[in-house]
Structure formats: C-alpha cells, structure tokens
Write an enzyme that holds these catalytic residues in place. Structure first.
Site, mmCIF file in Angstrom:
data_model
loop_
_atom_site.group_PDB
_atom_site.id
_atom_site.type_symbol
_atom_site.label_atom_id
_atom_site.label_comp_id
_atom_site.label_asym_id
_atom_site.label_seq_id
_atom_site.Cartn_x
_atom_site.Cartn_y
_atom_site.Cartn_z
ATOM 1 N N LEU A 140 50.911 -16.788 73.002
ATOM 2 C CA LEU A 140 50.076 -17.257 74.106
ATOM 3 C C LEU A 140 48.714 -16.588 73.951
ATOM 4 C CD1 LEU A 140 52.454 -16.945 77.222
ATOM 5 C CD2 LEU A 140 51.847 -19.040 76.021
ATOM 6 N N ASP A 141 47.643 -17.286 74.305
ATOM 7 C CA ASP A 141 46.326 -16.651 74.295
ATOM 8 C C ASP A 141 46.331 -15.442 75.222
ATOM 9 O OD1 ASP A 141 45.400 -18.601 72.610
ATOM 10 O OD2 ASP A 141 44.365 -19.752 74.171
ATOM 11 N N ARG A 142 45.467 -14.505 74.937
ATOM 12 C CA ARG A 142 45.401 -13.265 75.705
ATOM 13 C C ARG A 142 45.231 -13.519 77.209
ATOM 14 N NH1 ARG A 142 41.630 -8.085 74.063
ATOM 15 N NH2 ARG A 142 42.355 -6.680 75.694
#
Length: 318
Positions: A139-141
């Site tokens: 998942l993106d940060r």
C-alpha cells in the site's frame, strides 16, 4: 560498521518456513551485510552444500535439508535496535498461514528509498518468535487499510499467484474533487512508470504503459466532491490516483497527482492526509480454499472529514 571477528562454517536445518525457497534468496536473507556478488561466487565455487552435495543458485530448498554455509565475513548490524517497537497493529484477521492488519496512514509498508523501516520491520520486531513474516502486497505510504502478511512461505507463494491472476478482490474508498455522475464506471487505461528529474517515481496514462483496469462505484455525491469505491482488477503503482486524476477527479489530499491549491484549503478544513483507504478484501484462503472477506471502516480522521463535508456541502442524490 564492525565485522564479525571469527566467521566459521555453519550448518542450518531447513524448516517449513523456508521450504520451497531458492537457495540464493535464502543465503541473501541469512547472510545480511554480504554483497550478493560474493554470495553467488561461493555458490558457483561449490562451497555451499545441501545435504553434502553441490547445488546451483536455482535449487529450491526442501524441509529437512541441511545447508552448509562456508565462513563468510558478515557486517554486524544493530538493525533491530533501530526499528522502534511502535504501537501494536490492529489485526483484522489471523490464522497459522497469514494475517491481515489495518495499516495506519503515514507508515511505509517496508524500509527503503529513504525510509529506514516500515510495517513489516515493525511487525517482525513486535513478534520476535515469528519464523516467517513477509508482505503479500503493498500500500502507498499515505494509504490506510487492509494489508496481507504471509506467515508461511507456502501461503506467500499461492497468494502471489492469486494476486497476479486477479483472484484477490481489493476495494478502496476515496473522496475525489468533482461530481462523479455514473453509478458504475470501468476505467481501462494503460499506466506508464517513469522517474522525474529529481529521481521521484511517477506514473501517467500512456499507450506505452501496462494494462490497468479500475471499476469505480459511486457511494455518495455532494456539490463539489464525491465519495467513490474503486475496485482494482490490476495492481499497478498509483493506479487509483492516476486513473481518477486523469479522468478529472483528483483525490482529496493527494500530494503527487492532486489539486495542490485545493489540498491547501482542505488541510485548513481538517484533512491532513490523502483520502484513500483500502476498505475491503476478498480471497480464497491459500491453503484451505475457504472464502475470506474482510472490511476495515474508514479511520476516524477520514470519517470526521466526511462529517465536515456534510456540514458545508449539500448532498446530492442519484
């Protein structure tokens, strides 16, 4: 960085956690601090033995194998001490093969690219007894929500295959600028990855890119924004952010592909992060084939911002 003083031959008995792993990948993980070139050199020289026999780098380990590792000078790393314990993650589902956690926004899934640690390093620190913990996907940060972690290599292998074949159903909730009109819309546009002059990773819609497919379902619409659910049929980098921005509906709070002037106004109104949440997962269990369906509600800060929108904008129906 100090070196260990007296490297010696070691013998390792392979357990279930490493069954099916390639010998080169096993050695890279076991001999942290040793350059990969050196590891491949000792493999080619025959100094590494499995059950007293030479093997090449593609050999897949079997449970019960005995691996002989020659003396290798390994850099001592106080890495564990550098990873903070952190708050325990909220575990949504767990069994002997895998776990699913609700990742908080602002935390990378793993260390690297200027980030010293992430979810997986913290999880290993919190569970020192765990023999195997590996990310199944990313998942993106700045994205919160459901993240799968394998606890067995056999589960990881199957889940990776399921991801590639589109057999893991992933749905996200996001608030976008603009009035999204269609109850259901398919977006099929290829996505191309590139680096900016400053070395940052970016993605754009381009015929040179890889196929990407998103399904957008309208959840709620206001005068100036819309809450939509996006189902990913492919898992390209920044897929939701780029598909929706290219369609003219940038994500609220997106600092890469969003409306930067609008983001400043949103921050003043209380939105301090990108509004993107991995809300639902559905898949067959990799070992038992049982159907698993999971949900993570919007985090309090995103739910609160929906309340702010409700106060200041009139809801639309249809």
């Amino acid at each position: 960085m100090p070196l260990s003083k007296a490297p010696s031959v070691s013998h390792i008995r392979i357990d279930d956690a490493h069954h099916g792993q390639r010998i080169d990948n096993f050695l890279v993980r076991s001999c942290k601090g040793v350059p990969k070139s050196h590891i491949y050199r000792v493999l080619r020289s025959g100094e590494v033995r499995v059950n007293s026999r030479r093997v090449d780098q593609t050999y897949r380990l079997q449970e019960g194998d005995e691996v002989r590792i020659p003396p290798i000078r390994v850099a001592e790393r106080p890495a564990e001490a550098l990873v903070p314990m952190g708050k325990p993650f909220e575990i949504v589902y767990e069994d002997e093969a895998l776990l699913v956690l609700d990742k908080p926004a602002g935390l990378a899934v793993h260390g690297g690219s200027g980030v010293s640690f992430g979810v997986i390093e913290q999880l290993r620190r919190q569970r020192p007894e765990a023999k195997f913990l590996e990310l199944v996907h990313r998942l993106d940060r700045e994205t919160s929500g459901l993240l799968i972690v394998a606890k067995k290599r056999s589960a990881l292998t199957v889940l990776h295959d399921m991801m590639r074949e589109g057999k893991v159903r992933k749905r996200y909730l996001t608030l976008v600028a603009g009035r999204w009109m269609n109850p259901l819309q398919h977006i099929k546009q290829p996505l191309y990855k590139f680096l900016t002059e400053g070395g940052e990773r970016r993605v754009c819609v381009s015929p040179e890119g890889k196929p990407a497919h998103s399904i957008v379902r309208l959840q709620q619409r206001w005068k100036e924004c819309s809450l939509v659910e996006v189902e990913l049929k492919t898992g390209r980098t920044h897929q939701i952010r780029v598909h929706l921005s290219h369609a003219g509906f940038p994500l609220y709070g997106d600092d890469k592909y969003g409306d930067f002037a609008l983001n400043k106004q949103l921050e003043k109104a209380g939105l301090k992060r990108m509004f993107l949440h991995a809300a639902r997962l559905g898949f067959q269990h990799p070992l038992t084939d049982r159907l698993i369906e999971l949900e993570a509600p919007l985090p309090p800060e995103l739910q609160a911002f929906v309340g702010v929108v409700d106060q200041h904008q009139e809801r639309e129906h249809g």
